[in-house]
Design a protein around this motif. Structure first.
Motif, PDB file in Angstrom:
ATOM      1  N   SER A 263      43.625  52.617  48.853  1.00 20.30           N
ATOM      2  CA  SER A 263      44.213  52.240  47.556  1.00 20.30           C
ATOM      3  C   SER A 263      43.960  50.780  47.219  1.00 20.30           C
ATOM      4  N   LEU A 264      44.131  49.897  48.211  1.00 17.32           N
ATOM      5  CA  LEU A 264      43.991  48.468  47.957  1.00 17.32           C
ATOM      6  C   LEU A 264      42.541  48.050  47.775  1.00 17.32           C
ATOM      7  N   GLN A 265      41.620  48.665  48.528  1.00 18.79           N
ATOM      8  CA  GLN A 265      40.207  48.300  48.432  1.00 18.79           C
ATOM      9  C   GLN A 265      39.523  49.139  47.367  1.00 18.79           C
ATOM     10  N   CYS A 266      40.139  49.120  46.202  1.00 17.86           N
ATOM     11  CA  CYS A 266      39.659  49.902  45.063  1.00 17.86           C
ATOM     12  C   CYS A 266      39.561  48.977  43.854  1.00 17.86           C
ATOM     13  N   PHE A 267      38.506  49.115  43.065  1.00 18.03           N
ATOM     14  CA  PHE A 267      38.293  48.249  41.909  1.00 18.03           C
ATOM     15  C   PHE A 267      39.452  48.359  40.924  1.00 18.03           C
ATOM     16  N   SER A 268      39.987  49.563  40.733  1.00 17.85           N
ATOM     17  CA  SER A 268      41.076  49.760  39.773  1.00 17.85           C
ATOM     18  C   SER A 268      42.311  48.959  40.187  1.00 17.85           C
ATOM     19  N   PHE A 269      42.656  48.979  41.500  1.00 17.18           N
ATOM     20  CA  PHE A 269      43.820  48.240  41.985  1.00 17.18           C
ATOM     21  C   PHE A 269      43.635  46.738  41.779  1.00 17.18           C
ATOM     22  N   ILE A 270      42.458  46.237  42.118  1.00 13.87           N
ATOM     23  CA  ILE A 270      42.190  44.798  41.979  1.00 13.87           C
ATOM     24  C   ILE A 270      42.219  44.382  40.517  1.00 13.87           C
ATOM     25  N   PHE A 271      41.684  45.228  39.633  1.00 12.23           N
ATOM     26  CA  PHE A 271      41.680  44.909  38.208  1.00 12.23           C
ATOM     27  C   PHE A 271      43.112  44.831  37.673  1.00 12.23           C
ATOM     28  N   CYS A 272      43.922  45.834  38.006  1.00 12.00           N
ATOM     29  CA  CYS A 272      45.314  45.847  37.526  1.00 12.00           C
ATOM     30  C   CYS A 272      46.094  44.648  38.067  1.00 12.00           C
ATOM     31  N   LEU A 273      45.835  44.286  39.321  1.00 10.38           N
ATOM     32  CA  LEU A 273      46.536  43.166  39.932  1.00 10.38           C
ATOM     33  C   LEU A 273      46.230  41.861  39.198  1.00 10.38           C
ATOM     34  N   HIS A 274      44.946  41.574  38.967  1.00 12.12           N
ATOM     35  CA  HIS A 274      44.574  40.342  38.259  1.00 12.12           C
ATOM     36  C   HIS A 274      45.083  40.345  36.821  1.00 12.12           C
ATOM     37  N   MET A 275      44.994  41.489  36.164  1.00 12.05           N
ATOM     38  CA  MET A 275      45.430  41.576  34.769  1.00 12.05           C
ATOM     39  C   MET A 275      46.933  41.308  34.653  1.00 12.05           C
ATOM     40  N   LEU A 276      47.737  41.916  35.529  1.00 13.31           N
ATOM     41  CA  LEU A 276      49.183  41.725  35.454  1.00 13.31           C
ATOM     42  C   LEU A 276      49.579  40.291  35.774  1.00 13.31           C
ATOM     43  N   VAL A 277      48.916  39.679  36.729  1.00 14.01           N
ATOM     44  CA  VAL A 277      49.233  38.287  37.060  1.00 14.01           C
ATOM     45  C   VAL A 277      48.993  37.392  35.850  1.00 14.01           C
ATOM     46  N   ARG A 278      47.907  37.635  35.132  1.00 14.73           N
ATOM     47  CA  ARG A 278      47.631  36.839  33.926  1.00 14.73           C
ATOM     48  C   ARG A 278      48.689  37.065  32.845  1.00 14.73           C
ATOM     49  N   ILE A 279      49.050  38.319  32.620  1.00 14.91           N
ATOM     50  CA  ILE A 279      50.031  38.636  31.574  1.00 14.91           C
ATOM     51  C   ILE A 279      51.399  38.065  31.922  1.00 14.91           C
ATOM     52  N   MET A 280      51.812  38.250  33.188  1.00 15.30           N
ATOM     53  CA  MET A 280      53.140  37.795  33.584  1.00 15.30           C
ATOM     54  C   MET A 280      53.229  36.276  33.629  1.00 15.30           C
ATOM     55  N   ALA A 281      52.111  35.603  33.817  1.00 13.51           N
ATOM     56  CA  ALA A 281      52.113  34.143  33.756  1.00 13.51           C
ATOM     57  C   ALA A 281      52.489  33.670  32.353  1.00 13.51           C
ATOM     58  N   ILE A 282      52.122  34.451  31.336  1.00 12.75           N
ATOM     59  CA  ILE A 282      52.448  34.102  29.954  1.00 12.75           C
ATOM     60  C   ILE A 282      53.919  34.375  29.656  1.00 12.75           C
ATOM     61  N   THR A 283      54.421  35.521  30.110  1.00  7.18           N
ATOM     62  CA  THR A 283      55.792  35.925  29.767  1.00  7.18           C
ATOM     63  C   THR A 283      56.853  35.322  30.686  1.00  7.18           C
ATOM     64  N   ASP A 284      56.438  34.779  31.838  1.00  9.53           N
ATOM     65  CA  ASP A 284      57.423  34.256  32.798  1.00  9.53           C
ATOM     66  C   ASP A 284      58.205  33.073  32.223  1.00  9.53           C
ATOM     67  N   ASP A 285      57.505  32.131  31.591  1.00  9.06           N
ATOM     68  CA  ASP A 285      58.176  30.957  31.020  1.00  9.06           C
ATOM     69  C   ASP A 285      59.176  31.359  29.941  1.00  9.06           C
ATOM     70  N   LEU A 286      58.784  32.335  29.128  1.00  5.57           N
ATOM     71  CA  LEU A 286      59.679  32.797  28.068  1.00  5.57           C
ATOM     72  C   LEU A 286      60.932  33.433  28.659  1.00  5.57           C
ATOM     73  N   SER A 287      60.745  34.244  29.696  1.00  2.71           N
ATOM     74  CA  SER A 287      61.883  34.913  30.318  1.00  2.71           C
ATOM     75  C   SER A 287      62.880  33.912  30.886  1.00  2.71           C
ATOM     76  N   HIS A 288      62.382  32.885  31.562  1.00  8.51           N
ATOM     77  CA  HIS A 288      63.278  31.861  32.118  1.00  8.51           C
ATOM     78  C   HIS A 288      63.988  31.087  31.013  1.00  8.51           C
ATOM     79  N   ALA A 289      63.290  30.788  29.933  1.00  4.48           N
ATOM     80  CA  ALA A 289      63.879  30.015  28.842  1.00  4.48           C
ATOM     81  C   ALA A 289      65.026  30.784  28.180  1.00  4.48           C
TER      82      ALA A 289
END
Length: 685
Positions: A400-426
């Motif tokens: 599961s981990l050594q799969c392109f789909s897993f790696i893609f979703c992981l990087h994509m979510l980290v980018r998205i959550m980096a944007i929404t994290d500051d808003l959530s804390h504020a």
């Protein structure tokens, strides 16, 4: 055994073999038919409770309770000669001091305890302590001291340990607490915040907090939980209306509604919100900033199958590696510990990370850092696992981990959550500024739109580089996407680029934008901008008369056409008064302003302006206390409490959460409530 029980002689055995027959026959006859009016009043002549038939114990107790303690106050108590030729006798003044339980036997010239007689457990002759039950007490020289000691023992031993009486007491407490809350609310305007959770049978429960303004001060009170048998919008509406009608709370006074739960009933709540707002046009919905926005955003993306697979995979890594760390004392154990620390496993596992979104963001970011160590440890478990199940789980995780789909979703979510994290804390800050966080919401939306429009190529390059580094096969974007599971002949023929770019990348970002728009709609944003004009900081620099009049128009039930004209004049006088008064120059927020207006009597001078402040304060926009209230409910969401029946659990929660109200209620009030509910034949004191 002979140490504790003296062996009887043959003669004693012969006597005892015949004696019980008479006692048993007498007891049997008494249990079958007994005249309660003929029960002896003198405690020295009474038969022990336990010598009656068990089926009449409670009747005998009740009869003696109704009669009350035997206290012959007019009797001439005889004197008793003690050592040293001193004379002592029973003091009738003791009846006044111990009026509820102290008794005197004329027959035995001795003192007895009514409570001990009625409720002391039968433990045989070895139990001792018969001085106040069968033998009586007559050492008048130390009478008062001995009686006080007995009173202390009675208060410790005669506890209400019956399950039924405990329920009745808790119910009485809950009723008085709720009555206090409803009296405080009276006919005030209020808003409602709802949180949902599941009990052990996976049945939905709604915890309800009510918010209102009392003399300029915002008050938030926990009203209880509602059992949801059928999670449809109509069923929720019926349960909702029934709950508030039983409490006697007028729903026409509802001015705000907010849902601060997870996605368990999100769709149903949206429908409920629509039904409520159709009946009450003034009941506006506003995002509760006490609720973690990140949790809502994460719950949304979990509806995507591949994203849910990502979260499941990370949770399984924590579980498998955690078991390995506990069972192996090797060099690799240190790597396992470092993985658990990096993934912040304790926070991630709790409720699968749903309510710990900041922790999830850190977990996903850390997984990118320790990815190589995770793979190494899983490979070791695959080879050295203690059984085939652990080896299989490790192999499955490696795939599961050594799969392109897993790696893609992981990087994509980290980018998205980096944007929404500051808003959530504020949004969760106590000193939040409405204008600032509305700007943050707009900035967050713009960043997500920019990411959707221009970040696909950079994201793909980042994912490809990571895969190359860790020897993971990179999918060719112009190749055909292979659908897993389902009939092959029904699978839609699409390219990898269409799947990862359109079905995954664009879709997930659109889900985030849609959720933000739902939480902060155009109407709600305008409403909050109007509220911001009441902010007294910086000499009321945010004041805008036109926006405040617009704010009043959101509540047609509270302002008439004439009121709008009066409000315009009041606002002009109000702002001149506020800016010229020193006592209003150092205020920091709307709540401070409302309290100060009440103290200074200005709420009577500017009643319509004060009404605007009240409407602004009951909007669930900044409620740190609500977090504490719902956290207190979460403390009791364990396996044992979830097995309690609904009413008992609800009553227990109310007394536990609203401790300050409970402390203010006199015990006599609760006892009177208990007396009213149980209808005891005697009066509780």
């Amino acid at each position: 055994m002979e140490k504790y029980f003296k062996r009887k002689s043959t003669d004693e055995l012969t006597e005892s073999s015949s004696a019980p027959k008479k006692v048993n026959n007498s007891s049997k006859e008494t249990s079958l038919g007994i005249n309660l009016e003929d029960l002896p009043t003198d405690p020295g002549l009474r038969t022990r409770i336990w010598n009656y038939g068990f089926n009449v114990w409670e009747k005998v107790r009740m009869a003696y309770v109704q009669k009350g303690p035997c206290q012959p106050r007019d009797y001439k108590f005889p004197k008793k000669t003690l050592a040293g030729n001193s004379e002592r006798r029973f003091n009738p003044a003791w009846f006044d001091e111990f009026s509820t339980w102290l008794e005197y036997s004329i027959e035995k010239d001795a003192a007895f305890c009514l409570c001990c007689y009625l409720f002391k457990p039968e433990m045989g002759e070895q139990a001792g302590g018969d001085a106040f039950t069968s033998k009586g007490f007559s050492n008048w020289k130390k009478g008062k001291e001995y009686i006080k000691a007995a009173a202390l023992r009675n208060s410790q031993n005669l506890k209400s340990t019956s399950c039924d009486i405990q329920k009745d007491i808790v119910s009485a407490i809950s009723t008085e607490v709720i009555n206090t809350i409803t009296r405080d609310i009276s006919d005030s305007l209020f808003s409602i915040l709802i949180n949902d959770f599941l009990d052990m049978s996976s049945t939905n429960q709604m915890a309800i907090v009510l918010r209102f303004v009392d003399k300029g001060s915002v008050t938030e009170r926990f009203l209880g939980i509602v059992h949801v048998t059928n999670a449809t919008s109509l069923s929720l509406k019926v349960a909702f209306d029934d709950f508030f009608s039983r409490l006697g709370i007028i729903m026409s006074k509802l001015r705000g509604l907010s849902y601060v739960g997870t996605r368990n009933m999100h769709c149903e709540f949206n429908n409920l919100k629509t039904l409520v707002m159709e009946e009450n046009k003034c009941a506006v919905y506003v995002h509760s900033f006490a609720h973690d926005l990140h949790s809502a955003l994460i719950d949304v993306v979990k509806n995507h199958k591949e994203i849910m697979g990502l979260f499941t995979g990370v949770a399984n890594v924590v579980s498998v590696v955690g078991t390995f760390v506990q069972c192996h004392d090797t060099l690799w154990k240190e790597h396992g510990v470092s993985i658990l620390e990096a993934l912040n496993s304790g926070e991630f596992i709790r409720e699968q990370g749903v309510n710990e979104s900041s922790s999830i963001f850190k977990t996903l970011s850390s997984l990118l850092t320790v990815f190589s160590i995770v793979i190494d440890v899983l490979e070791i478990i695959s080879e050295l696992g203690s059984d085939s199940e652990k080896k299989y789980n490790a192999d499955t995780l490696l795939d599961s981990l050594q799969c392109f789909s897993f790696i893609f979703c992981l990087h994509m979510l980290v980018r998205i959550m980096a944007i929404t994290d500051d808003l959530s804390h504020a949004l969760q800050r106590r000193d939040q500024d409405i204008l600032n966080f509305l700007n943050l919401v707009q900035v967050c939306k713009e960043q997500l739109k920019m990411m959707r429009e221009s970040s696909w190529d950079s994201l793909l390059d980042e994912v490809s580089a990571f895969c190359d580094k860790h020897h993971i096969e990179v999918q060719k974007m112009d190749g055909l996407f292979l659908t897993r599971g389902g009939p092959k002949h029904k699978a839609q023929v699409i390219t990898n680029k269409h799947h990862y770019c359109v079905d995954l990348f664009y879709n997930v970002i659109d889900m985030q934008l849609e959720e933000l728009n739902n939480q902060f709609s155009e109407t709600n944003t305008e409403l909050l901008l109007c509220v911001a004009c009441l902010d007294p900081s910086n000499s009321f620099s945010a004041f805008d008369k036109l926006k405040l009049i617009q704010f009043a128009r959101y509540y047609p039930n509270d302002f008439s056409a004439t009121d709008y004209m009066i409000l315009e004049d009041q606002l002009e006088e109000y702002i001149l008064d506020m800016r010229s008064s020193i006592q209003f120059s150092t205020l920091k927020g709307i709540s401070d302003l409302a309290e100060k207006l009440v103290v200074a009597g200005r709420d009577q001078v500017y009643p319509l302006v004060y009404l605007l402040l009240t409407l602004a304060l009951i909007l669930p926009v900044a409620t740190p206390r609500v977090e504490r209230l719902f956290s207190a409910v979460n403390l009791l969401k364990n396996q044992l409490h979830n097995q309690m029946e609904d009413q008992w659990k609800r009553d227990s929660l109310i007394g536990y959460v609203e401790k300050d109200i409970l402390d203010s209620i006199d015990n006599k009030v609760i006892l009177q409530r208990l007396q009213h509910v149980k209808k005891f034949p005697w009066k509780l004191k």
